[in-house]
Scaffold this active site. Structure first.
Site, PDB file in Angstrom:
ATOM      1  N   GLU A  39      -3.960  -9.652   4.075  1.00  0.00           N
ATOM      2  CA  GLU A  39      -4.863  -9.285   5.179  1.00  0.00           C
ATOM      3  C   GLU A  39      -6.016 -10.269   5.364  1.00  0.00           C
ATOM      4  O   GLU A  39      -6.454 -10.523   6.484  1.00  0.00           O
ATOM      5  CB  GLU A  39      -5.429  -7.874   4.951  1.00  0.00           C
ATOM      6  CG  GLU A  39      -4.429  -6.751   5.154  1.00  0.00           C
ATOM      7  CD  GLU A  39      -3.510  -6.505   3.964  1.00  0.00           C
ATOM      8  OE1 GLU A  39      -3.559  -7.275   2.971  1.00  0.00           O
ATOM      9  OE2 GLU A  39      -2.735  -5.537   4.011  1.00  0.00           O
ATOM     10  N   GLU A  81       0.843  -1.207   0.000  1.00  0.00           N
ATOM     11  CA  GLU A  81       0.000   0.000   0.000  1.00  0.00           C
ATOM     12  C   GLU A  81       0.872   1.249   0.000  1.00  0.00           C
ATOM     13  O   GLU A  81       0.586   2.226  -0.700  1.00  0.00           O
ATOM     14  CB  GLU A  81      -0.942  -0.022   1.218  1.00  0.00           C
ATOM     15  CG  GLU A  81      -1.988  -1.123   1.088  1.00  0.00           C
ATOM     16  CD  GLU A  81      -2.900  -1.229   2.299  1.00  0.00           C
ATOM     17  OE1 GLU A  81      -2.366  -1.416   3.414  1.00  0.00           O
ATOM     18  OE2 GLU A  81      -4.125  -1.123   2.145  1.00  0.00           O
TER      19      GLU A  81
END
Ligand code: NAD
Length: 699
Positions: A125, A105
């Site tokens: 995640e 990210e």
């Protein structure tokens, strides 16, 4: 500071430095923000590079911040990424080795990305019951394309950078470096090339559309529903990626944030995060420091080429370690060898193993009838009949022939390891390695620590487990160790339920709906009902007052041993695993109830689920108190990796914690009043009672 700041001519380089994988902990996040500010303030700097020190660009969130508020403390990752993206000078991510989750990210918040070959890229995640929470779900589809992005987000699997770089139209990488070694030089040259280009490109500004939007997302939803029965995160992955294609970037970001926070609070995510920590904790032993020297294991001998010996041998062959199998008769050796060959051949036929790999593995295997031939093995694992006399003969012989320093391990499931160790003059070198069947498949390994087991032997055993890719949990010596001692109480409750009016299918259905891979009766049919029968006979001879339902004995007296005889609690068609209820078994149960004078009552699924699961919990509390297990999370690992306990419940101890220990104790006190159950067993273990009274939890 958890990042370095250096100036290379007109380029500033921020190097994340937070070993082992440059997790984005608070200090690192602060250092990135400070680095950007310093670069902006320095007029001689024209561009910035962000990279990672050592063996990762960044592994993402710092796991040490899990469960603490530090992860959210400013600058949180969203703020860091926003600071990078809004930097007035171009920021280039120089990615290598491992780029995961928050690391990815961050890279997508940079204006440009250059990546070394062989870099593992992932958004893991979902494996913690979450979605990416710092813009990953909104930037990834823009950078990579909607479908590949969703695949990565929903699977959590890592993909090599070369593969991703070949996707048509991908904007994740602006350039692939020629090699990891040349990455920094190439990144510096790239940064200088783009230094004066304006406007600065941002992933958030890229278009994000799918040509068959609604149809594609409907298809994705259906796929995910089948995969992720008990988990809420995967369908949310679809929702957030769809949002990226339908709404403006900032709206998508808000939606992502909302979903991320909601998922954080789900019991499923709590369970997965707990297990993530539990797995790491299992390899740590309080009084065995991590720098304890380990013994070298280059060769292994296995005594007994039966069901377990063959599977155990395969683990080492798979890891490239030579194995010598020892038996008393040539015929037994031939049989063992044939089974191993068949197992590998089946994988070759299925295409999951290459023929040359099978040949390599088989070449590492040799057999013998003579103890002298195994004397130089570094580790010997005994897997002979479960009989103390046979074990005694084997361990005396091992003591006589094995070289000094060799580790002597037993795979016994029920015998006293301390007694076995004292058949030798070197009990410090003896350890239990309790594999589960099929030993080449099952992940769990109970490493049994005898009273004399040396620390370096224990440390070596844990190391060996890692080499052969097992999840190792240390257990002290007791009847059944951690896993089987608990399952015994679970099976006893299952039996009482039959006495009181349940059918095997009702119990199995309730447990499977709760999430167990298999209910207790289907599980027993698979393992072989005769195994439990033999154990009960021994237990009964040791303690004739022990209460248990006789139904399983009656079943075995009819020769209904389970799948292997085509009949057990259920019937099985040849070669099929489908469990078909049997009228005779039901009649047998009814007759048995009548003999006991019990009138069948209707038992709710909730009662079934609680009695079976809480039987595990109460026994586990004793196990914990006695020090047989050193932490509650180890017990959860045993049940998740060896017994099919539902992952989304995080193991029996986590399940009890989620119920609340006060409620657990209340339920046990209720069960204790049932005249057909075992009131003594249901007295809450003192540790459990104490934790409940103090309002605490196991984990
Ligand atoms: P098995 O009967 O399939 O195999 C035992 C093998 O040992 C046979 O091939 C036999 O010929 C050989 N053997 C017997 N005496 C010997 C000796 N003196 N020297 C060399 N070889 C000898 O049994 P198994 O199921 O493989 O169990 C072996 C051990 O593993 C037992 O201690 C058992 O409790 C334990 N164990 C079994 C399971 C399971 O599910 N089967 C699971 C965990 C642990």
């Amino acid at each position: 500071m958890s990042a370095d700041f250096q100036i290379h001519g007109d380029v500033a380089v921020i190097t994340l430095k937070n070993p082992p994988v440059n997790g984005l902990g608070l200090e690192t996040r602060r250092a990135v923000v400070a680095g950007i500010a310093q670069a902006v303030a320095d007029a001689s700097v024209k561009a910035v590079i962000i990279t990672g020190h050592g063996k990762a660009f960044s592994g993402g969130a710092d796991v040490r911040e899990f469960g603490s508020t530090k992860a959210f403390q400013e600058p949180n990752l969203l703020s860091v990424i926003s600071c990078v993206e809004n930097c007035s000078k171009p920021v280039v991510a120089a990615m290598h080795s491992v780029v995961m989750g928050g690391g990815l990210e961050l890279a997508m918040g940079c204006h440009y990305r250059i990546c070394a070959p062989d870099t593992s890229i992932s958004m893991p995640e979902v494996k913690l019951g979450l979605i990416p929470g710092a813009g990953g779900t909104q930037r990834m589809p823009r950078a990579l394309g909607v479908e590949p992005a969703l695949n990565m987000i929903v699977s959590g699997e890592s993909i090599k950078s070369e593969m991703l770089s070949m996707l048509p139209g991908q904007k994740l990488f602006d350039q692939m470096a020629l090699s990891p070694q040349s990455l920094m030089d190439e990144a510096l040259a790239f940064a200088r090339e783009v230094a004066d280009l304006r406007p600065l490109p941002k992933v958030r500004d890229l278009p994000c559309k799918h040509p068959q939007g609604d149809a594609y997302f409907q298809f994705a939803r259906n796929m995910v529903k089948g995969m992720a029965k008990h988990f809420p995160a995967p369908p949310k992955c679809v929702d957030v990626v769809e949002m990226a294609t339908k709404k403006k970037f900032d709206e998508g970001m808000l939606f992502e944030r909302e979903q991320f926070i909601n998922l954080m609070w789900t019991p499923e995510s709590r369970a997965l995060r707990h297990l993530f920590g539990a797995q790491r904790a299992a390899s740590k032993i309080a009084d065995v420091p991590s720098d304890t020297p380990v013994r070298e294991i280059h060769s292994v001998a296995v005594i007994g080429a039966g069901t377990m010996g063959g599977g155990i041998a395969m683990n080492f062959l798979n890891a490239g370690i030579a194995v010598k199998l020892l038996e008393t008769k040539q015929q037994a050796l031939d049989r063992g060898l044939a089974t191993i060959t068949q197992n590998y051949q089946a994988r070759v036929n299925k295409g999951t193993l290459k023929a040359n790999k099978m040949a390599e593995r088989m070449a590492l295997l040799s057999t013998t009838l003579l103890y002298e031939d195994i004397s130089q093995a570094d580790l010997v694992i005994e897997a002979v009949f479960e009989d103390m006399g046979v074990k005694e003969a084997v361990f005396k012989q091992l003591d006589a022939v094995m070289k000094q320093g060799a580790i002597l391990a037993s795979n016994t499931s029920t015998l006293d390891l301390n007694t076995i160790a004292h058949f030798t003059q070197r009990p410090q070198d003896v350890v239990g390695l309790h594999f589960f069947s099929p030993a080449n498949v099952m992940k769990l390994l109970e490493v049994v620590r005898g009273q004399d087991t040396a620390k370096d032997v224990l440390a070596t055993a844990m190391n060996v487990a890692k080499t052969i890719k097992k999840i190792a949990v240390v257990s002290g010596v007791c009847d059944g160790f951690i896993g089987n001692r608990m399952i015994d109480q679970y099976a006893r409750q299952a039996g009482f339920l039959l006495d009181e009016g349940c059918t095997p299918e009702q119990v199995d259905r309730a447990m499977e709906q709760f999430g167990w891979a298999m209910g207790p009766f289907r599980m027993s049919d698979l393992a072989g009902n005769d195994i439990g029968w033999a154990i009960r006979k021994r237990q009964y001879s040791e303690n004739p007052k022990r209460r248990y339902s006789k139904t399983a004995d009656l079943l075995c007296e009819q020769g209904r041993f389970g799948q292997k005889t085509g009949a057990g609690w259920y019937d099985y068609k040849p070669g099929k695993r489908e469990a078909i209820p049997n009228k005779d078994v039901e009649a047998m149960l009814a007759k048995h109830r009548e003999a006991l004078g019990i009138k069948a009552r209707k038992i709710s699924d909730e009662e079934i689920v609680q009695r079976l699961n809480l039987a595990l919990v109460n026994e586990a509390a004793h196990i914990l108190q006695e020090g047989v297990a050193s932490k509650a999370s180890d017990i959860d690992m045993v049940y998740i990796s060896g017994y099919g306990f539902p992952m989304h419940r995080g193991g029996p101890m986590n399940y009890a914690d989620e119920l609340g220990l006060f409620n657990v104790v209340q339920a046990m006190q209720r069960f204790a009043t049932n005249p057909h159950d075992d009131a003594e067993f249901w007295q809450p273990a003192p540790l459990l009672a104490q934790l409940a009274a103090e309002g605490k939890t196991f984990n």
